[in-house]
Design a protein around this motif. Structure first.
Motif, short mmCIF file in Angstrom:
data_model
loop_
_atom_site.label_atom_id
_atom_site.label_comp_id
_atom_site.label_asym_id
_atom_site.label_seq_id
_atom_site.Cartn_x
_atom_site.Cartn_y
_atom_site.Cartn_z
N LEU A 15 -21.25 -30.25 29.67
CA LEU A 15 -20.58 -30.79 30.85
C LEU A 15 -20.56 -29.73 31.94
CD1 LEU A 15 -18.84 -33.09 32.11
CD2 LEU A 15 -16.84 -31.95 31.10
N VAL A 16 -21.01 -30.12 33.15
CA VAL A 16 -20.93 -29.26 34.31
C VAL A 16 -19.92 -29.88 35.27
CG1 VAL A 16 -22.15 -28.21 36.25
CG2 VAL A 16 -23.29 -28.44 34.03
N GLY A 17 -18.90 -29.10 35.63
CA GLY A 17 -17.76 -29.66 36.35
C GLY A 17 -16.73 -30.12 35.33
N GLY A 18 -15.65 -30.70 35.82
CA GLY A 18 -14.65 -31.22 34.89
C GLY A 18 -13.55 -30.24 34.54
N GLY A 19 -13.44 -29.15 35.30
CA GLY A 19 -12.39 -28.18 35.01
C GLY A 19 -11.00 -28.70 35.32
N SER A 20 -10.02 -27.84 35.24
CA SER A 20 -8.63 -28.23 35.41
C SER A 20 -8.44 -29.03 36.69
CB SER A 20 -7.75 -26.99 35.46
OG SER A 20 -7.86 -26.26 34.25
N GLY A 21 -7.77 -30.19 36.58
CA GLY A 21 -7.51 -31.04 37.73
C GLY A 21 -8.56 -32.08 37.99
N ALA A 42 -20.82 -27.67 24.84
CA ALA A 42 -20.99 -26.58 25.80
C ALA A 42 -20.58 -27.06 27.18
CB ALA A 42 -22.44 -26.11 25.82
N GLY A 43 -20.33 -26.11 28.07
CA GLY A 43 -19.97 -26.51 29.42
C GLY A 43 -19.90 -25.35 30.38
N ALA A 44 -20.11 -25.68 31.66
CA ALA A 44 -19.83 -24.78 32.78
C ALA A 44 -18.89 -25.59 33.66
CB ALA A 44 -21.11 -24.40 33.51
N ARG A 65 -19.69 -20.83 24.03
CA ARG A 65 -20.51 -21.77 24.79
C ARG A 65 -19.75 -22.31 26.00
NH1 ARG A 65 -23.78 -25.28 20.27
NH2 ARG A 65 -25.17 -25.73 22.02
N ALA A 66 -18.73 -21.56 26.41
CA ALA A 66 -18.02 -21.84 27.66
C ALA A 66 -18.59 -20.89 28.70
CB ALA A 66 -16.53 -21.63 27.49
N TYR A 67 -19.46 -21.41 29.53
CA TYR A 67 -20.23 -20.57 30.45
C TYR A 67 -19.57 -20.50 31.82
CZ TYR A 67 -23.69 -21.35 26.78
OH TYR A 67 -24.33 -21.43 25.56
#
Length: 398
Positions: A15-21, A42-44, A65-67
């Motif tokens: 997943l790219v994006g999708g962080g807090s909020g 995995a994700g950035a 795998r948290a980039y």
């Protein structure tokens, strides 16, 4: 049945994006795993490295795998053994990052699930089209409303001729959350959606107008010919449109009227569509998605409900259902249906088999290009006081 058929394993997701909020990041993550055919590994998750790392725990992504960037993620994932590396990348960022992330993922050999609108500009969409063709990868655009069972039911009924020749479409997507200048507060979603550098040339029309346009195209299969549009900004100081009306003429002579608003008091996510044919008409509303009204002059109105196994359900509508009639299915399940159809193609690709690239159940690169062309032409038409402009695009029809 084995997971993902002969592939016999879950597909591995990044997943790219999708962080807090983030709202849409969580939607992607939930929809992708709903049928137990994928695992988020995995994700950035943010452009802010600290937030990217901190958000990983929300998704149970291992620290290793948290980039901190999508570039790091693609490089390190490609260095892993084939049995461990990701199969696909879901892009859940603001619009301006869709193109660079999707392009890089495709060029790295990964399949892509991209949020809408597909890119920031039409030029980016056209370039991405070429990248998809060269990559041989699966590429889907998450116009999730096409995943509702009764939308797919209506599509098959229309293509089967139950409505006769289609004469008219009336579609609206009405919201009210931007009635005030919310972007001047700390509201993250309003801030980027009203910023041309991050949202693109259109505001409400890029955000929700594209959904309304895509829904009419998906259900009827009609090919657009010309468009006349009037976009406006009612909230003083806002940089992008927050209301607009459009007329679309299709090649068969049918007309569509489309309205998108984000400034209508008390309205939430009122996506609604009516389609008139020579034999009958249908009506569907996203806020009551498990019912569809079918009308014929001289006959009682029929209410189709989402009823898996019922004799009136079409194969495509029935296949989009997960639970028995009377138990509501909604937004997450419709979103998951886009993923499920794309997973079928991803599994075939992983096995070295051919898969359909254009005439797909899920919206694909052709739909993405057409959506960006729709935005460009609506903005251009509005700038010319509603002048009729062409709405045919070669890449969308190849």
């Amino acid at each position: 049945m084995a997971t993902n058929g002969d592939l016999n394993r879950k597909l591995r997701m990044a997943l790219v994006g999708g962080g807090s909020g983030s709202f849409i990041g969580r939607v992607h993550a939930t929809a992708a795993v709903l049928d137990n055919r994928a695992a988020l590994v995995a994700g950035a998750l943010s452009s802010n490295p600290e937030r990217a790392k901190a958000s990983a725990a929300d998704y149970d992504i291992p620290e290793a795998r948290a980039y901190t960037s999508y570039q790091e993620m693609l490089e390190k994932e490609n260095a892993l053994p084939e049995s461990e590396r990701i199969d696909f990348v879901s892009v859940a960022t603001p619009n301006h990052m869709h193109f660079p992330v999707a392009k890089a993922a495709l060029e790295a050999g990964f399949n892509v699930m991209c949020d809408k609108p597909m890119t920031l500009t039409l030029a980016e969409a056209e370039e991405l089209y070429e990248v998809v063709q060269k990559s041989g990868a699966v590429f889907a655009v998450t116009h999730n409303y096409t995943g509702y069972p009764l939308i797919r039911q209506a599509r098959e009924m229309i293509l089967n001729g139950d409505l006769g020749e289609i004469n008219a479409i009336r579609v609206q997507y009405i919201q009210g959350w931007l009635r005030t200048k919310l972007e001047d507060t700390d509201q993250k979603q309003a801030a980027w959606r009203s910023d041309p550098a991050k949202s693109g040339a259109a505001g409400a029309y890029g955000d929700i107008g594209t959904h309304a346009y895509n829904l009419g195209r998906y259900m009827t299969g009609l090919l657009p010919d010309k468009v006349s549009s009037h976009l406006t900004t009612f909230v003083e100081g806002r940089k992008l449109d927050d209301y607009g009306t459009t007329v679309i003429r299709y090649e068969n002579g049918a007309l569509c009227t489309l309205t998108a608003s984000q400034i209508s008091h008390g309205r939430e996510n009122d996506l609604a569509i009516e389609i008139d044919g020579t034999k009958a008409a249908i009506q569907w509303r996203q806020e009551n998605p498990n019912e569809m009204i079918f009308r014929q002059n001289g006959e009682p109105h029929k209410i189709y409900t989402r009823s898996p196994g019922a004799p009136f359900m079409t194969p495509m509508g029935d296949a989009a259902c997960r639970i028995p009639a009377g138990h509501p299915e909604g937004f997450f399940e419709a979103f998951a249906n886009i993923y499920r159809a794309a997973f079928d193609a991803m599994a075939l690709r992983a096995l070295g088999k051919d898969f359909e690239k254009k005439d797909t159940i899920y919206p694909n690169i052709h739909d993405g290009v057409e959506g960006m062309y729709f935005i460009q032409q609506c903005v251009a038409s509005s700038g010319q006081d509603g002048a009729w402009l062409p709405l045919k695009h070669d890449a969308a029809r190849r």
